[in-house]
Design an enzyme around this catalytic site. Structure first.
Site, mmCIF file in Angstrom:
data_model
loop_
_atom_site.group_PDB
_atom_site.id
_atom_site.type_symbol
_atom_site.label_atom_id
_atom_site.label_comp_id
_atom_site.label_asym_id
_atom_site.label_seq_id
_atom_site.Cartn_x
_atom_site.Cartn_y
_atom_site.Cartn_z
ATOM 1 N N SER A 148 -9.881 -0.598 7.501
ATOM 2 C CA SER A 148 -9.063 -0.016 6.318
ATOM 3 C C SER A 148 -8.722 -1.385 5.116
ATOM 4 O O SER A 148 -8.180 -1.414 4.249
ATOM 5 C CB SER A 148 -7.683 0.964 6.264
ATOM 6 O OG SER A 148 -8.556 2.229 6.353
ATOM 7 N N LYS A 175 1.001 -1.494 -0.016
ATOM 8 C CA LYS A 175 0.507 -0.281 -0.064
ATOM 9 C C LYS A 175 1.020 1.063 -0.186
ATOM 10 O O LYS A 175 2.255 1.058 0.528
ATOM 11 C CB LYS A 175 -1.216 -0.022 1.266
ATOM 12 C CG LYS A 175 -1.941 0.841 0.850
ATOM 13 C CD LYS A 175 -3.185 0.803 2.587
ATOM 14 C CE LYS A 175 -3.920 1.532 3.166
ATOM 15 N NZ LYS A 175 -4.230 1.621 3.444
ATOM 16 N N SER A 214 -9.644 1.702 3.443
ATOM 17 C CA SER A 214 -8.587 2.692 1.743
ATOM 18 C C SER A 214 -7.778 1.896 1.079
ATOM 19 O O SER A 214 -7.225 1.807 0.509
ATOM 20 C CB SER A 214 -7.952 3.492 3.366
ATOM 21 O OG SER A 214 -6.995 2.395 3.635
#
Lengths: 101, 495
Positions: free
Chosen positions: B180, B81, B156
């Protein structure tokens, strides 16, 4: 918890100054509406009496593992300096701080 | 049907790499080809580092050949990420403000990955500064859900979840502040785990809400999840909140079964507003756990309904403080034309932050400001105590808790983006574990009529990730949901 629309507009103005943001009027109104909506939803928390409850600032009670405060060379000072948008030799450069006018 | 290289799990690839049946270079090339072919539809990768990936793969092949320093991740193509600081590799946190940021140091997680011999393919899309539940708040455009390209992958860590579901990497690490990792894992039909707060170092992850942020693995199955967790867990002197506790091998005990374990079902997680299809599949999964030998008991977590307003007070408050550092002075983008320093701050921040991040800074600054601190922030911290106490009481009687991960399956792009409250409610079942600092895992437990994945969530005692993985593994191995693959099609279905 006063959150009238007029009050909210002033609040956004104040918050924007604290957070170093700057909005034109229409954008300020947009955020005022959203903030008001969110603050309304938070009123749910008034349902419970928490006067005798200790606040939790961290999920885990473990004490922070602090290390001795010893200076160590990072080895990346020059690389970090290269990241600054404006620099002058070994210094980070910023626009004027004091209003001379 | 033959399985292509990119469909293999990490443990399957590892076996093939060890026997020399396949090389890391071949594996890496297969992922590169697939990313080039498929990612234009999905928008998972913000930065690709294929040249360095191939160099890492060659190095891994040499290690595998010599059988020296081989770990379960040696030669495995992974991605991160874009919230993890990676030395020499652009790290944007999906924000325009960091569009040009190439860090001169590594996060602990990136450092550990490097040491494990893994191959890094690139950096994955996300909501800007991890603020969002749909990946629509990225400055680089939304990610599409591989199960239905008209839907969000959740957020997210949406780019991470979609990339695994679409076989664009073998595994990733995400961050979970209010769900997330777990919520996008549920929406993309993969496994995602948020460990106990403090279990994994936060050094070098770009801070959102420091009392809630936690790094965790996202994987194709539970075994991979355990292997990835093994690679990153442990105390780190560079993170003052890192826990110095013994770290087990999370792959041990996976196969011990769940006979005799007591698993609690919180009645507050089956509420009005939950999609009936989600409820049915989760209840079937609970029946399956019972069949596998677990004792299932109903429990109560009475303050669950307050978790969303508590979270959306505390997380923005901490974010408003953490994001004060983006001022256009030391790194990142600076707005041009500033007349003085205060003007530079205001222009840089106003132009640089996207609308959701700006809104959260406004909320956070407001609840911390003089006159409102006690009424909002302090009150939220006190209710956080009650939420935490609910869990501690429940764990006197149960070994783990089972619940849905999210109240709905993946929603349409744009469906909730103009209504922050609707969007925030999607985190209702994941937020409580963050507020209490507990480990949680999401794994696939069904598909809706529209062929969208459903996530089963397990929440555990502090530092008891091993029990969660054991339950998750037992469930996974007794069902076939983890073997289902997305269609990569657009759906015309409205719901």
């Amino acid at each position: 918890m006063t959150t009238t629309p007029a009050h909210m507009d002033d609040a956004i103005e104040h918050v924007a100054e604290l957070a170093k943001l700057k909005f034109p009027d229409d954008v300020r109104e947009h955020y005022a509406r959203k903030l008001q909506m969110i603050l309304e939803s938070m009123k749910k928390l008034n349902d419970i009496d928490v006067s005798h409850i200790t606040p939790t600032s961290h999920a885990v009670n473990a004490e922070g593992s602090l290390r001795p405060d010893e200076a160590k060379p990072s080895g990346i000072a020059d690389a970090l300096l290269q990241l600054a948008p404006e620099r002058d030799g070994p210094f980070v450069q910023v626009p004027k701080v004091i209003d001379a006018s | 049907m033959t399985t292509s290289l990119t469909q293999l799990t990490i443990h399957e690839s590892h076996e093939r790499l060890k026997t020399g049946d396949v090389t890391s270079e071949e594996l890496t090339q297969a992922y590169i080809k697939r990313i080039e072919a498929v990612d234009p539809q999905l928008n998972c990768y913000l930065t690709r580092v294929f040249d360095s990936a191939l160099l890492q793969a060659k190095k891994a092949d040499a290690q595998l050949k010599q059988k020296s320093d081989v770990t379960p991740l040696t030669g495995i193509p992974l991605a991160l990420k874009d919230i993890f600081i990676t030395k020499g590799i652009r790290t944007t946190c999906a924000s325009k403000l960091l569009d040009n940021y190439i860090p001169p140091y590594n996060s602990t997680v990136a450092e550990k990955l490097d040491r494990s011999g893994a191959v890094l393919l690139g950096k994955l899309n996300m909501d800007e500064f991890a603020m969002g539940s749909s990946n629509e708040h990225s400055a680089y455009g939304p990610v599409k859900n591989p199960w239905d390209l008209t839907r969000t992958p959740g957020g997210s860590s949406g780019g991470s979840a979609a990339a695994i579901a679409a076989d664009l990497c073998a595994g990733t690490f995400g961050t979970d502040t209010g769900g997330s990792i777990r919520q996008p894992a549920a929406m993309c039909g993969i496994v995602g785990m948020k460990p106990t707060y403090g279990r994994v170092s936060r050094y070098g992850i770009i801070a959102f809400a420091s009392s809630l942020d936690q790094v965790g693995p996202m994987a194709k199955d539970v075994m991979d999840c355990a292997l990835l967790l093994n690679a990153i867990t442990g105390h780190d002197a560079r993170d003052a909140t890192s826990i110095a506790a013994p770290v087990p091998d999370y792959t041990h005990g996976l196969q011990s079964g769940i006979k005799g374990l007591t698993i609690g079902v919180p009645r507050e997680y089956f509420i009005d507003g939950i999609d009936p299809q989600i409820e049915n599949h989760v209840r079937s999964a609970i029946d399956q756990l019972k069949l596998l030998g677990a004792n299932i008991v109903e429990i109560s977590l009475p303050h669950t309904e307050y978790a969303v307003p508590v979270y959306y007070t505390i997380a923005p408050a901490e974010a408003s403080s953490n994001l004060a550092r983006y001022d256009g002075v030391r790194y990142g983008k600076a707005a041009p034309g500033a007349v003085d320093l205060a003007d530079l701050f205001k222009r840089t921040r106003t132009e640089g932050f996207g609308p959701e991040v700006t809104l959260r800074i406004i909320i956070g600054t407001f609840v911390l400001s003089a006159g409102y601190y006690d009424a909002y922030y302090l009150k939220a911290q006190k209710v956080r105590t009650l939420i935490k106490q609910d869990f501690l009481k429940a764990f006197h009687n149960v070994d783990a808790i089972v619940a849905p991960t999210a109240p709905t399956a993946a929603f349409k792009l744009g469906e909730k983006s103009n209504d922050p409250l609707q969007m925030y409610l999607n985190d209702i079942f994941t937020i409580p574990a963050n507020l209490a600092g507990l480990p949680g895992i999401s794994l696939p437990c069904g598909l809706t009529e529209n062929n969208l994945p459903i996530g089963l969530q397990l929440i555990g005692k502090p530092l008891d990730e091993a029990t969660l993985l054991r339950i998750a593994y037992a469930y996974e191995q007794s069902t076939e949901w983890h073997t289902k693959k997305p269609s990569m099609q657009k759906s015309d279905a409205k719901k």
